[in-house]
Motif scaffolding. Structure first.
Motif, PDB file in Angstrom:
ATOM      1  N   VAL A 104       0.855  -1.184   0.000  1.00 27.23           N
ATOM      2  CA  VAL A 104       0.000   0.000   0.000  1.00 27.23           C
ATOM      3  C   VAL A 104       0.893   1.236   0.000  1.00 27.23           C
ATOM      4  CG1 VAL A 104      -1.772   1.301   1.233  1.00 27.23           C
ATOM      5  CG2 VAL A 104      -1.840  -1.194   1.236  1.00 27.23           C
ATOM      6  N   LEU A 105       0.720   2.062  -1.022  1.00 27.38           N
ATOM      7  CA  LEU A 105       1.451   3.324  -1.118  1.00 27.38           C
ATOM      8  C   LEU A 105       0.611   4.392  -0.449  1.00 27.38           C
ATOM      9  CD1 LEU A 105       3.763   5.084  -2.355  1.00 27.38           C
ATOM     10  CD2 LEU A 105       2.253   5.395  -4.325  1.00 27.38           C
ATOM     11  N   THR A 106       1.192   5.089   0.529  1.00 28.67           N
ATOM     12  CA  THR A 106       0.503   6.173   1.225  1.00 28.67           C
ATOM     13  C   THR A 106       1.204   7.480   0.891  1.00 28.67           C
ATOM     14  OG1 THR A 106      -0.127   4.704   3.037  1.00 28.67           O
ATOM     15  CG2 THR A 106      -0.246   7.069   3.463  1.00 28.67           C
ATOM     16  N   VAL A 107       0.450   8.405   0.304  1.00 34.24           N
ATOM     17  CA  VAL A 107       0.977   9.726  -0.055  1.00 34.24           C
ATOM     18  C   VAL A 107       0.266  10.743   0.822  1.00 34.24           C
ATOM     19  CG1 VAL A 107       1.284  11.417  -1.894  1.00 34.24           C
ATOM     20  CG2 VAL A 107       1.357   8.973  -2.428  1.00 34.24           C
ATOM     21  N   THR A 108       1.053  11.554   1.526  1.00 32.64           N
ATOM     22  CA  THR A 108       0.498  12.565   2.416  1.00 32.64           C
ATOM     23  C   THR A 108       0.868  13.945   1.885  1.00 32.64           C
ATOM     24  OG1 THR A 108       0.762  11.065   4.287  1.00 32.64           O
ATOM     25  CG2 THR A 108       0.401  13.382   4.801  1.00 32.64           C
ATOM     26  N   VAL A 109      -0.149  14.760   1.666  1.00 44.64           N
ATOM     27  CA  VAL A 109       0.040  16.123   1.174  1.00 44.64           C
ATOM     28  C   VAL A 109      -0.481  17.063   2.264  1.00 44.64           C
ATOM     29  CG1 VAL A 109      -0.442  17.761  -0.672  1.00 44.64           C
ATOM     30  CG2 VAL A 109      -0.384  15.304  -1.175  1.00 44.64           C
ATOM     31  N   PRO A 110       0.429  17.696   3.022  1.00 46.15           N
ATOM     32  CA  PRO A 110      -0.015  18.602   4.086  1.00 46.15           C
ATOM     33  C   PRO A 110      -0.788  19.792   3.524  1.00 46.15           C
ATOM     34  CG  PRO A 110       2.314  18.078   4.322  1.00 46.15           C
ATOM     35  CD  PRO A 110       1.877  17.567   2.980  1.00 46.15           C
ATOM     36  N   LYS A 111      -1.661  20.338   4.358  1.00 47.98           N
ATOM     37  CA  LYS A 111      -2.433  21.524   3.990  1.00 47.98           C
ATOM     38  C   LYS A 111      -1.823  22.747   4.663  1.00 47.98           C
ATOM     39  CE  LYS A 111      -7.142  20.394   4.040  1.00 47.98           C
ATOM     40  NZ  LYS A 111      -8.302  20.082   4.869  1.00 47.98           N
ATOM     41  N   GLU A 112      -2.022  23.902   4.055  1.00 47.96           N
ATOM     42  CA  GLU A 112      -1.614  25.146   4.698  1.00 47.96           C
ATOM     43  C   GLU A 112      -2.486  25.343   5.931  1.00 47.96           C
ATOM     44  OE1 GLU A 112      -2.011  28.260   1.821  1.00 47.96           O
ATOM     45  OE2 GLU A 112      -0.235  27.627   0.720  1.00 47.96           O
ATOM     46  N   GLU A 113      -1.884  25.908   6.950  1.00 50.80           N
ATOM     47  CA  GLU A 113      -2.658  26.159   8.161  1.00 50.80           C
ATOM     48  C   GLU A 113      -3.720  27.205   7.870  1.00 50.80           C
ATOM     49  OE1 GLU A 113      -0.391  26.964  11.677  1.00 50.80           O
ATOM     50  OE2 GLU A 113       1.163  25.549  11.092  1.00 50.80           O
ATOM     51  N   ALA A 114      -4.891  26.940   8.389  1.00 51.60           N
ATOM     52  CA  ALA A 114      -5.987  27.884   8.197  1.00 51.60           C
ATOM     53  C   ALA A 114      -5.683  29.144   9.007  1.00 51.60           C
ATOM     54  CB  ALA A 114      -7.300  27.277   8.653  1.00 51.60           C
ATOM     55  N   LYS A 115      -5.773  30.264   8.328  1.00 53.66           N
ATOM     56  CA  LYS A 115      -5.497  31.520   9.007  1.00 53.66           C
ATOM     57  C   LYS A 115      -6.707  31.890   9.856  1.00 53.66           C
ATOM     58  CE  LYS A 115      -2.395  33.127   5.440  1.00 53.66           C
ATOM     59  NZ  LYS A 115      -2.098  34.150   4.446  1.00 53.66           N
ATOM     60  N   LYS A 116      -6.415  32.122  11.104  1.00 48.92           N
ATOM     61  CA  LYS A 116      -7.494  32.534  12.001  1.00 48.92           C
ATOM     62  C   LYS A 116      -7.737  34.021  11.787  1.00 48.92           C
ATOM     63  CE  LYS A 116      -6.310  29.087  15.430  1.00 48.92           C
ATOM     64  NZ  LYS A 116      -5.838  28.835  16.780  1.00 48.92           N
ATOM     65  N   PRO A 117      -8.980  34.390  11.710  1.00 50.32           N
ATOM     66  CA  PRO A 117      -9.266  35.814  11.505  1.00 50.32           C
ATOM     67  C   PRO A 117      -8.826  36.624  12.722  1.00 50.32           C
ATOM     68  CG  PRO A 117     -11.293  34.599  11.872  1.00 50.32           C
ATOM     69  CD  PRO A 117     -10.180  33.612  11.798  1.00 50.32           C
ATOM     70  N   GLN A 118      -8.170  37.734  12.436  1.00 52.27           N
ATOM     71  CA  GLN A 118      -7.767  38.612  13.523  1.00 52.27           C
ATOM     72  C   GLN A 118      -8.937  39.515  13.850  1.00 52.27           C
ATOM     73  OE1 GLN A 118      -4.267  40.628  12.241  1.00 52.27           O
ATOM     74  NE2 GLN A 118      -2.961  38.843  12.513  1.00 52.27           N
ATOM     75  N   VAL A 119      -9.271  39.542  15.117  1.00 49.22           N
ATOM     76  CA  VAL A 119     -10.382  40.354  15.564  1.00 49.22           C
ATOM     77  C   VAL A 119      -9.820  41.510  16.375  1.00 49.22           C
ATOM     78  CG1 VAL A 119     -12.502  40.424  16.916  1.00 49.22           C
ATOM     79  CG2 VAL A 119     -11.915  38.370  15.606  1.00 49.22           C
ATOM     80  N   LYS A 120     -10.152  42.679  15.965  1.00 47.19           N
ATOM     81  CA  LYS A 120      -9.686  43.868  16.670  1.00 47.19           C
ATOM     82  C   LYS A 120     -10.907  44.641  17.128  1.00 47.19           C
ATOM     83  CE  LYS A 120      -7.122  48.104  15.993  1.00 47.19           C
ATOM     84  NZ  LYS A 120      -6.419  48.952  15.026  1.00 47.19           N
ATOM     85  N   THR A 121     -10.944  44.894  18.401  1.00 45.42           N
ATOM     86  CA  THR A 121     -12.065  45.648  18.950  1.00 45.42           C
ATOM     87  C   THR A 121     -11.842  47.117  18.666  1.00 45.42           C
ATOM     88  OG1 THR A 121     -12.310  44.021  20.700  1.00 45.42           O
ATOM     89  CG2 THR A 121     -13.376  46.143  21.048  1.00 45.42           C
ATOM     90  N   VAL A 122     -12.856  47.741  18.119  1.00 53.23           N
ATOM     91  CA  VAL A 122     -12.778  49.164  17.793  1.00 53.23           C
ATOM     92  C   VAL A 122     -13.629  49.905  18.813  1.00 53.23           C
ATOM     93  CG1 VAL A 122     -13.275  50.913  16.059  1.00 53.23           C
ATOM     94  CG2 VAL A 122     -12.489  48.638  15.359  1.00 53.23           C
ATOM     95  N   GLU A 123     -12.982  50.861  19.427  1.00 49.53           N
ATOM     96  CA  GLU A 123     -13.698  51.657  20.434  1.00 49.53           C
ATOM     97  C   GLU A 123     -14.663  52.621  19.733  1.00 49.53           C
ATOM     98  OE1 GLU A 123     -12.538  54.932  23.741  1.00 49.53           O
ATOM     99  OE2 GLU A 123     -11.212  53.191  23.535  1.00 49.53           O
ATOM    100  N   ILE A 124     -15.839  52.684  20.263  1.00 49.22           N
ATOM    101  CA  ILE A 124     -16.869  53.552  19.683  1.00 49.22           C
ATOM    102  C   ILE A 124     -16.808  54.890  20.409  1.00 49.22           C
ATOM    103  CG2 ILE A 124     -19.334  53.854  19.242  1.00 49.22           C
ATOM    104  CD1 ILE A 124     -19.509  50.778  19.330  1.00 49.22           C
ATOM    105  N   SER A 125     -16.620  55.934  19.658  1.00 46.75           N
ATOM    106  CA  SER A 125     -16.554  57.264  20.278  1.00 46.75           C
ATOM    107  C   SER A 125     -17.920  57.922  20.224  1.00 46.75           C
ATOM    108  CB  SER A 125     -15.526  58.132  19.569  1.00 46.75           C
ATOM    109  OG  SER A 125     -15.911  58.332  18.243  1.00 46.75           O
ATOM    110  N   GLY A 126     -18.074  58.911  21.089  1.00 45.77           N
ATOM    111  CA  GLY A 126     -19.298  59.668  20.970  1.00 45.77           C
ATOM    112  C   GLY A 126     -20.051  59.851  22.210  1.00 45.77           C
TER     113      GLY A 126
END
Length: 147
Positions: free
Chosen positions: A125-147
């Motif tokens: 049995v030939l096993t071929v493994t092709v790694p995947k790119e790591e899924a980029k986690k979305p960067q969440v930045k909290t924006v302060e609401i002025s006013g």
């Protein structure tokens, strides 16, 4: 007398009929590059970290199998299963196991790490493994609401 299995393009029970199908982006083998195709069965499993392909290659040694990655993300599994010739005074009564060259081609999806492909052969049995790119986690930045 030829002992090569043949099928008909219009016969749905023929292996050749189903081999010419193109489900899930599998690229058909090129007949001009590989005139004798054996029936190589391949399982393709996707895990969170990689694509894993397992090909049944009984009777094919590690040196007779080949794994290549072509431009455009096409994985090629090819090789040759040697034909056993009868010895002096011997004759075949039945030949069901196929022999000859084989080739299967698979278009890998985006995100496959083509530079990190690994292959191993164990128990036919030939096993071929092709790694995947790591899924980029979305960067969440909290924006302060002025006013």
């Amino acid at each position: 007398m030829s002992l090569v299995r043949s099928g008909h393009v219009f016969d749905p029970l023929s292996l050749d009929f189903w081999a010419s199908a193109d489900p899930l982006g599998v690229v058909r083998p090129l007949a001009e590059q590989c005139p004798v195709l054996t029936n190589v069965r391949v399982d393709w499993k996707e895990t969170p970290a990689a694509h894993v392909l397992r090909a049944d290659l009984p009777g094919v040694g590690k040196d007779a199998a080949r794994v290549e990655v072509e431009d455009g993300g096409v994985l090629v599994i090819s090789g040759e299963r040697a034909r056993e010739e009868p010895g002096e005074g011997e004759a075949w009564r039945l030949v069901e196991r196929s022999s000859g060259r084989f080739q299967r081609r698979f278009r890998l999806p985006r995100g496959a790490r083509l530079d990190q492909v690994r292959a191993a052969m164990e128990d036919g049995v030939l096993t071929v493994t092709v790694p995947k790119e790591e899924a980029k986690k979305p960067q969440v930045k909290t924006v302060e609401i002025s006013g």
